[in-house]
Design a protein around this motif. Sequence first.
Motif, mmCIF file in Angstrom:
data_model
loop_
_atom_site.group_PDB
_atom_site.id
_atom_site.type_symbol
_atom_site.label_atom_id
_atom_site.label_comp_id
_atom_site.label_asym_id
_atom_site.label_seq_id
_atom_site.Cartn_x
_atom_site.Cartn_y
_atom_site.Cartn_z
ATOM 1 N N ASP A 181 0.371 -3.105 -2.375
ATOM 2 C CA ASP A 181 1.817 -2.980 -2.629
ATOM 3 C C ASP A 181 2.105 -2.181 -3.895
ATOM 4 O O ASP A 181 3.088 -2.429 -4.599
ATOM 5 C CB ASP A 181 2.473 -4.361 -2.723
ATOM 6 C CG ASP A 181 2.354 -5.137 -1.419
ATOM 7 O OD1 ASP A 181 2.273 -4.487 -0.359
ATOM 8 O OD2 ASP A 181 2.340 -6.373 -1.465
ATOM 9 N N SER A 182 1.222 -1.251 -4.215
ATOM 10 C CA SER A 182 1.409 -0.291 -5.324
ATOM 11 C C SER A 182 1.396 -0.922 -6.711
ATOM 12 O O SER A 182 1.602 -0.216 -7.703
ATOM 13 C CB SER A 182 2.725 0.488 -5.149
ATOM 14 O OG SER A 182 2.740 1.170 -3.913
ATOM 15 N N ASP A 183 1.167 -2.226 -6.821
ATOM 16 C CA ASP A 183 1.207 -2.836 -8.153
ATOM 17 C C ASP A 183 0.062 -3.786 -8.467
ATOM 18 O O ASP A 183 -0.108 -4.192 -9.622
ATOM 19 C CB ASP A 183 2.543 -3.556 -8.368
ATOM 20 C CG ASP A 183 2.800 -4.635 -7.333
ATOM 21 O OD1 ASP A 183 1.938 -4.844 -6.468
ATOM 22 O OD2 ASP A 183 3.875 -5.259 -7.393
ATOM 23 N N VAL A 184 -0.744 -4.160 -7.481
ATOM 24 C CA VAL A 184 -1.896 -5.034 -7.723
ATOM 25 C C VAL A 184 -3.163 -4.229 -7.464
ATOM 26 O O VAL A 184 -3.352 -3.689 -6.379
ATOM 27 C CB VAL A 184 -1.867 -6.282 -6.821
ATOM 28 C CG1 VAL A 184 -3.086 -7.158 -7.099
ATOM 29 C CG2 VAL A 184 -0.582 -7.068 -7.025
ATOM 30 N N GLN A 185 -4.034 -4.147 -8.466
ATOM 31 C CA GLN A 185 -5.255 -3.354 -8.362
ATOM 32 C C GLN A 185 -6.457 -4.266 -8.142
ATOM 33 O O GLN A 185 -6.710 -5.176 -8.920
ATOM 34 C CB GLN A 185 -5.454 -2.520 -9.628
ATOM 35 C CG GLN A 185 -6.711 -1.660 -9.609
ATOM 36 C CD GLN A 185 -6.835 -0.787 -10.841
ATOM 37 O OE1 GLN A 185 -5.858 -0.537 -11.542
ATOM 38 N NE2 GLN A 185 -8.048 -0.315 -11.114
ATOM 39 N N MET A 230 -5.344 -0.558 -4.019
ATOM 40 C CA MET A 230 -4.027 -0.917 -4.537
ATOM 41 C C MET A 230 -3.262 -1.677 -3.449
ATOM 42 O O MET A 230 -3.193 -1.234 -2.301
ATOM 43 C CB MET A 230 -3.246 0.321 -4.951
ATOM 44 C CG MET A 230 -3.800 1.023 -6.180
ATOM 45 S SD MET A 230 -3.850 -0.052 -7.648
ATOM 46 C CE MET A 230 -2.093 -0.398 -7.881
ATOM 47 N N THR A 245 -2.130 -11.725 -5.877
ATOM 48 C CA THR A 245 -2.237 -11.920 -7.322
ATOM 49 C C THR A 245 -2.755 -13.316 -7.657
ATOM 50 O O THR A 245 -3.619 -13.481 -8.530
ATOM 51 C CB THR A 245 -0.864 -11.709 -7.989
ATOM 52 O OG1 THR A 245 -0.392 -10.396 -7.676
ATOM 53 C CG2 THR A 245 -0.965 -11.855 -9.499
#
Length: 399
Positions: A157-161, A155, A184
């Motif tokens: 920055d906690s938002d891109v997997q 992960m 991203t």
Amino acid sequence: MAAACARTLCKVGWNILESPAARRSGTVSYLVGNVGAHGSRRAYGTGGTGVRSKLLSSLRGGGGRVLGCAFLLGGGVGLYQTVKYSVQQHLAEEESKVSGGDLKLTLYQYKTCPFCSKVRAFLDYHGLPYEIVEVNPVMRQEIKWSTYRKVPILMVDSDVQLNDSSVIISSLKTYLICNDKSVTDILRCYPELKSVNSSGKEVTEYSNKYWLMLSEAEAAVVYPEKGMQKEERKWREWADDWLVHLISPNVYRTPSEAMAAFDYIVREGKFGTYEGFFAKYVGAAAMYLISKRLKSRHKLQDDVRQDLYKAVNEWVAAIGKKRKFMGGDQPNLADLAVYGVLRVMEGLQSFDDMMANSKVKNWYRRVERASLNHEGRKTHSFPASDQVPSLFSPKLHHA
């Protein structure tokens, strides 16, 4: 705020020096002595009236110039420290940007998984700070939020997997080189493909996963010699498609080795008390039997150690005697991948046998030191005009 205070001190000091009392004063050396004689014992007292009277008398007696000099000196020192701190902070931010330290990374893993080990080797070598979430391999509650049910998962920055070890490594390496592009943006270059295998099971694969998305100028710097990029990609694929399949047959070669391997897995992994007991004894027996099937599937020799020795010696031969690593003076992505896969056997009989009966030891220790020392912390940086072009740009160069 510190800079504003320093400028205020300088302004006050200059105003005092320009005052009539200061201009009528004598030499600075005389006034310093005068202040020392008359004010040294009570200047630091708490009595407000005494302090004010001393300051006023010093100003009337010629101490204004000394007081002004003191303010100027204090302001100057303050400005110097402020500028110094600002420069240091700017350099630290640039270093963080170049090294990728501006990313918040969380790795979901099994510690003894060779694919997870590959990712850790890459992150450690490049000095990228990351947090680890050890996943329970039975319940996998730690990744229940994800539709992708395998590890590693990274992960950002906690938002891109990021899924798949090779995609994780390729996309982050591209980001380190072309850090004007977001993760991203880069991830779009590795599209997810779903298909059904011969057993009727749906599988997920990723396009371009061994490629770095570089412009021609960037590729020329990262791979200065002809054939380097092709060689790196070839051996990264080899690590995933061949070397990793030698691990289980060697680790679970005999019942005692299988038991020792699962003892290590349970000790290092995340298991409950009953899960650990079940995994250690039932899992060891199961994997011993499965390793026999894997040996047959991959057409390995009866003594699977010989296939392991042959593989790592083939790897060392590809590096040659003139290079420390396949990447030259520093490990490249192939070096880190092979090292990461082999590292999961450390502490087991298969690892000791490999180090004693093959030529891989010196190379392995060099990569180990480079990873522990974060020798890849510095990376390439390019002007914005040479950064990663559009996915459909003719300048895109698959490395």
